[in-house]
Write a protein that holds these residues in place. Structure first.
Motif, PDB file in Angstrom:
ATOM      1  N   ARG A 264     -12.550  -2.466 -11.469  1.00 46.83           N
ATOM      2  CA  ARG A 264     -13.251  -3.529 -10.750  1.00 46.83           C
ATOM      3  C   ARG A 264     -13.529  -3.085  -9.318  1.00 46.83           C
ATOM      4  N   LEU A 265     -14.823  -3.047  -8.978  1.00 46.65           N
ATOM      5  CA  LEU A 265     -15.237  -2.657  -7.631  1.00 46.65           C
ATOM      6  C   LEU A 265     -15.912  -3.842  -6.951  1.00 46.65           C
ATOM      7  N   LEU A 266     -15.501  -4.092  -5.698  1.00 51.25           N
ATOM      8  CA  LEU A 266     -16.113  -5.165  -4.906  1.00 51.25           C
ATOM      9  C   LEU A 266     -16.744  -4.527  -3.678  1.00 51.25           C
ATOM     10  N   GLU A 319      -5.016  -7.004  -4.831  1.00 57.06           N
ATOM     11  CA  GLU A 319      -4.083  -6.214  -5.630  1.00 57.06           C
ATOM     12  C   GLU A 319      -3.684  -6.952  -6.898  1.00 57.06           C
ATOM     13  N   GLU A 320      -3.445  -8.262  -6.777  1.00 51.05           N
ATOM     14  CA  GLU A 320      -3.076  -9.048  -7.963  1.00 51.05           C
ATOM     15  C   GLU A 320      -4.171  -9.015  -9.020  1.00 51.05           C
ATOM     16  N   ASN A 321      -5.412  -9.011  -8.578  1.00 50.73           N
ATOM     17  CA  ASN A 321      -6.536  -9.055  -9.512  1.00 50.73           C
ATOM     18  C   ASN A 321      -7.128  -7.676  -9.787  1.00 50.73           C
ATOM     19  N   ASN A 322      -6.416  -6.637  -9.315  1.00 50.02           N
ATOM     20  CA  ASN A 322      -6.789  -5.256  -9.645  1.00 50.02           C
ATOM     21  C   ASN A 322      -8.217  -4.932  -9.200  1.00 50.02           C
ATOM     22  N   ILE A 323      -8.576  -5.337  -7.989  1.00 45.55           N
ATOM     23  CA  ILE A 323      -9.920  -5.134  -7.450  1.00 45.55           C
ATOM     24  C   ILE A 323      -9.850  -4.119  -6.315  1.00 45.55           C
ATOM     25  N   GLN A 324     -10.769  -3.151  -6.361  1.00 50.91           N
ATOM     26  CA  GLN A 324     -10.844  -2.130  -5.326  1.00 50.91           C
ATOM     27  C   GLN A 324     -12.069  -2.397  -4.446  1.00 50.91           C
ATOM     28  N   PRO A 325     -11.869  -2.704  -3.179  1.00 48.66           N
ATOM     29  CA  PRO A 325     -13.015  -3.000  -2.311  1.00 48.66           C
ATOM     30  C   PRO A 325     -13.649  -1.734  -1.733  1.00 48.66           C
ATOM     31  N   ILE A 326     -14.959  -1.786  -1.593  1.00 46.75           N
ATOM     32  CA  ILE A 326     -15.726  -0.732  -0.916  1.00 46.75           C
ATOM     33  C   ILE A 326     -16.462  -1.403   0.241  1.00 46.75           C
ATOM     34  N   PHE A 327     -16.210  -0.930   1.464  1.00 47.47           N
ATOM     35  CA  PHE A 327     -16.862  -1.504   2.643  1.00 47.47           C
ATOM     36  C   PHE A 327     -18.044  -0.618   3.029  1.00 47.47           C
ATOM     37  N   ALA A 328     -19.254  -1.122   2.729  1.00 41.65           N
ATOM     38  CA  ALA A 328     -20.477  -0.407   3.098  1.00 41.65           C
ATOM     39  C   ALA A 328     -20.982  -1.006   4.399  1.00 41.65           C
ATOM     40  N   VAL A 329     -20.756  -0.314   5.514  1.00 42.12           N
ATOM     41  CA  VAL A 329     -21.039  -0.879   6.839  1.00 42.12           C
ATOM     42  C   VAL A 329     -21.824   0.124   7.671  1.00 42.12           C
ATOM     43  N   THR A 330     -22.503  -0.404   8.679  1.00 46.25           N
ATOM     44  CA  THR A 330     -23.296   0.461   9.562  1.00 46.25           C
ATOM     45  C   THR A 330     -22.380   1.295  10.453  1.00 46.25           C
TER      46      THR A 330
END
Length: 778
Positions: A264-266, A319-330
């Motif tokens: 899971r990617l956010l 972490e509980e929901n097994n989600i890995q965040p990706i921060f696409a920022v300027t």
């Protein structure tokens, strides 16, 4: 510096392992009475179930010891109860792909039966598989500065999903948008600005909102493009955005987002910072974020009621929901989100171009970085269990030991890595506990069911004569029937309990039975016999022995006496606490040939004084008071007799007290006391050998007060009264004279002020004149 750190960690691990080995070879037992209590005492403790293992007078606690010591005492391996920690594989699918599933973690379920404080290590293997399914949720900032980014995202359309499909055969994409809380000072609440918050009123612009879920995860790229195309830009007032609010809802509203049990990617795309917990106070929003889903008709309805989430709260939910965040920022925001990424495990930061044209490449790079990082951790860890990890990431990476998490970086596709997971139970617990171990960001997990081995499994054949026929043998010791007590069930309980019998074997209410040196049999201590060193234990409570005494020259009681219950009993010609010297009083005799002046004892030819007296002969006592008042009556009765003290002198006891009369005294230790006629007696005291024995030197003349002069007192009194009366009379006269003079002076003053007439205004002349004929002027 890094090498020094790794060396330090390695040394610490070696020390910890050595400490465990040492502890495993020792058995610290306290109040052990049966097998279960023994194995709970420590990982090095074992129990011997051999019958007749204990000698006469020995307690059952000698059955509990290390395996080596029990073997020395004749306990065979078949009679030793020493349950080890064990692990049983319940589910162990091999790594790799099958027709329907991909297995990256092995094993999948393990049952561990732990001895308290005795760790058990499980080997866990991980192999990164290619083409693992991916869910990507695109969360976009729709504030006005992201206008170009939204236009480019419309153009990219299906390109993002196509790129994901090159990585895996099963990819899905979803879309959500956010601005900020629609209250001041975050958003302009003027009615016109709420309709169109953008600076350019001619361009299409939608009303501001907190967070909106636009598209659930789907594998249709065209649908994603169509949904993004319908979205319009919006606007707000301040620079930070409500990104954490949106991420929280995307994480906890899994059923509405459509997350599968896959990678899971956010993706958070923004060009500015973020509000976090506490910022809501600026808008009088004081209720903390509850971390729950509040999506109604795909809108976050509690945006203006709940504060922003904290970073720690968001990290926990991701972490509980097994989600890995990706921060696409300027570019300008990269340092800010890199700092945020350090607080959120398994997260990545990518530099987004000003118009988001590189978002496809950014997603691919971020995904590869996250995929190559494997972090093994546990969840739902009970308080009675500890877990550590040893990571073996291959030949090119350093191994880490005794870490709270397992970690390997730069893991490649089809590369197998392993972790040694060490599980320890700190105490016994009744019900099995479940622990989940999983690689962060991956859906697979290892289920560990943990129970403790705290019961002894003893299977002995019984005989009729066991325990006197009043009980059964359990692990080598008697389990008595009701109504019987004792080691061999030889005591009838009657109305007493085991505790009553044991209390009679405790000295001074101590917790130790028979001083831990004997056995309590029916309320009486039976002490252990002598051992091979000749140590004998005796006494009512087995509190005495013949070995625990002071040594001199390495010999018990100097070899000149016997040890009796902790005290040396010296031979006739020796003395001292360790019989270290021959008897002698030569150096203890004072000038009068008295030993220590009668105020101490001579031990090893040295005076040991009592009651504050000082060596070498116990003649002086710096802190002792001189008993002047005690002997004042003796001196008075002996040398200054008078009628008033006759009765007192009949009862006073002055035996052993002597006094001499002298013409003068020195000033040292002078006593001055009153006698019965109020005269002061002056004398000095000298202490004789022994206690309460003094001799006095008394001054011949006493200091007595002179009798009163009655005539002088009476005459003086009368004269004084007369003088006082005269003075009062004179004073009265002076006051009266002064008063009279003042009154006269005032009268004269008033007289001078008065204006008197010379004629009397009341006088009138007569109207009739009568002449007396008898009157003659002659």
């Amino acid at each position: 510096m890094e090498m020094a750190h790794h060396c330090l960690m390695l040394l610490a691990g070696i020390f910890f392992l050595a400490l465990q080995l040492v502890l495993a070879e020792e058995c610290a037992k306290y109040k052990v009475t049966n097998c279960e209590e023994c194995i709970k005492s420590g990982p090095g403790c074992a129990w011997c179930k051999k019958q007749n293992f204990t000698k006469a007078g020995e307690p059952d606690s000698v059955r509990c010891d290390t395996v080596a010591k029990l073997s020395e005492r004749g306990c065979t391996s078949t009679d030793v109860i020493n349950p080890p920690s064990i692990a049983i594989l319940k589910e162990n699918k091999p790594l790799g792909k099958s027709d329907t599933t991909v297995t990256q973690l092995q094993p999948q379920h393990v049952v561990v039966d732990l001895r308290p404080e005795q760790p058990k290590t499980i080997k866990v293997d991980f192999k990164l598989a290619e083409g693992y399914p991916i869910d990507l949720y695109y969360l976009m900032d729709l504030s006005f500065s992201m206008k170009d980014d939204l236009n480019n995202l419309r153009k990219l359309g299906t390109q993002i999903l196509d790129e994901l499909n090159r990585i895996t055969k099963s990819a899905r994409i979803g879309f959500g948008a956010f601005v900020d809380k629609t209250v001041l000072p975050f958003v302009n609440t003027h009615p016109e600005k709420l309709k169109n918050p953008c600076p350019d009123t001619n361009s299409p612009c939608q009303s501001p909102f907190g967070y909106r879920h636009v598209l659930s995860l789907t594998d249709e790229g065209k649908l994603f493009k169509a949904k993004v195309t319908t979205e319009e830009i919006s606007g707000n007032l301040d620079a930070p955005e409500g990104g954490l609010d949106a991420m929280m809802q995307a994480a906890v509203c899994g059923d509405k987002i459509g997350w599968r049990n896959v990678t899971r990617l956010l993706l958070l795309a923004t060009d500015d910072g973020f509000h976090f917990a506490g910022d809501g106070k600026l808008a009088a929003i004081l209720t903390p974020n509850d971390g729950e889903c509040h999506l109604t008709n795909n809108e976050y309805t509690k945006s203006t009621e709940f504060d922003y989430p904290s970073v720690a709260q968001l990290a926990q939910k991701l972490e509980e929901n097994n989600i890995q965040p990706i921060f696409a920022v300027t570019k300008k925001m990269v340092p800010t989100y890199q700092a945020l990424s350090k607080l959120i495990p398994k997260s990545a930061v990518g530099e987004l171009s000003d118009d988001s044209s590189n978002v496809v490449q950014l997603i691919k790079e971020a995904y590869n970085n996250l995929r190559s990082q494997v972090i093994l951790e546990h969840k739902n860890l009970p308080n009675d269990i500890t877990i550590t990890y040893d990571s073996d990431c291959g030949d090119n990476q350093k191994k880490s030991q005794r870490e709270p998490k397992g970690r390997c970086d730069n893991v490649q596709i089809d590369q197998q890595i392993s972790f040694n997971v060490t599980i320890t139970a700190t105490r016994c617990f009744d019900n099995p506990q479940t622990v989940e171990i999983r690689p962060l960001g991956f859906t697979e997990s290892l289920k560990v069911t943990v129970s403790t081995r705290c019961k002894c499994e003893c299977d002995e054949p019984g005989r009729k004569d066991d325990c006197g026929g009043n009980g059964n043998i359990v692990c080598g010791i008697c389990s008595c029937k009701k109504g019987f007590l004792g080691k061999n069930c030889e005591c009838r309980a009657e109305e007493k309990t085991t505790q009553d019998l044991e209390s009679a074997c405790r000295r001074d209410n101590s917790s130790a039975i028979c001083s831990n040196a004997g056995e309590c049999i029916c309320g009486t201590c039976s002490c252990h016999g002598s051992d091979i060193q000749g140590k004998q234990i005796y006494g009512t409570y087995c509190e005495c022995d013949n070995m625990n005494c002071e040594l001199n020259n390495g010999r018990l009681c100097g070899g000149n006496g016997k040890c009796d219950c902790g005290t040396c009993k010296c031979n006739e010609e020796y003395e001292g606490s360790a019989c270290q010297c021959k008897k002698s009083i030569k150096s203890c005799l004072n000038s009068r040939n008295n030993v220590c002046s009668g105020r101490g004892t001579c031990v090893c030819d040295i005076c040991q004084c009592t009651n504050g007296y000082q060596p070498p002969f116990c003649e002086t006592c710096p802190g002792c008071a001189v008993p002047c008042a005690k002997y004042a009556l003796c001196i008075e009765c002996e040398h200054f007799k008078n009628e008033k003290n006759t009765e007192k002198c009949k009862t006073v006891n002055c035996t052993g007290f002597t006094a001499n009369i002298v013409e003068s005294l020195g000033k040292d230790k002078m006593c001055k006391e009153k006698d019965s006629v109020n005269c002061f007696m002056s004398f000095t005291l000298k202490e004789n050998d022994g206690f309460d024995s003094y001799s006095a030197t008394v001054l011949k003349d006493r200091e007595c007060p002179q009798p009163p002069n009655i005539v002088a007192i009476v005459g003086g009194t009368i004269a004084g009264v007369a003088l006082i009366g005269l003075l009062l009379l004179i004073l009265w006269k002076v006051v009266t004279e002064i008063y009279d003079r003042r009154e006269y002076h005032r009268f004269e003053k008033e007289k001078q002020k008065a204006k008197w007439d010379t004629a009397n205004p009341l006088f009138k002349s007569a109207t009739t004149v009568v002449v007396n004929p008898h009157f003659s002027s002659e």
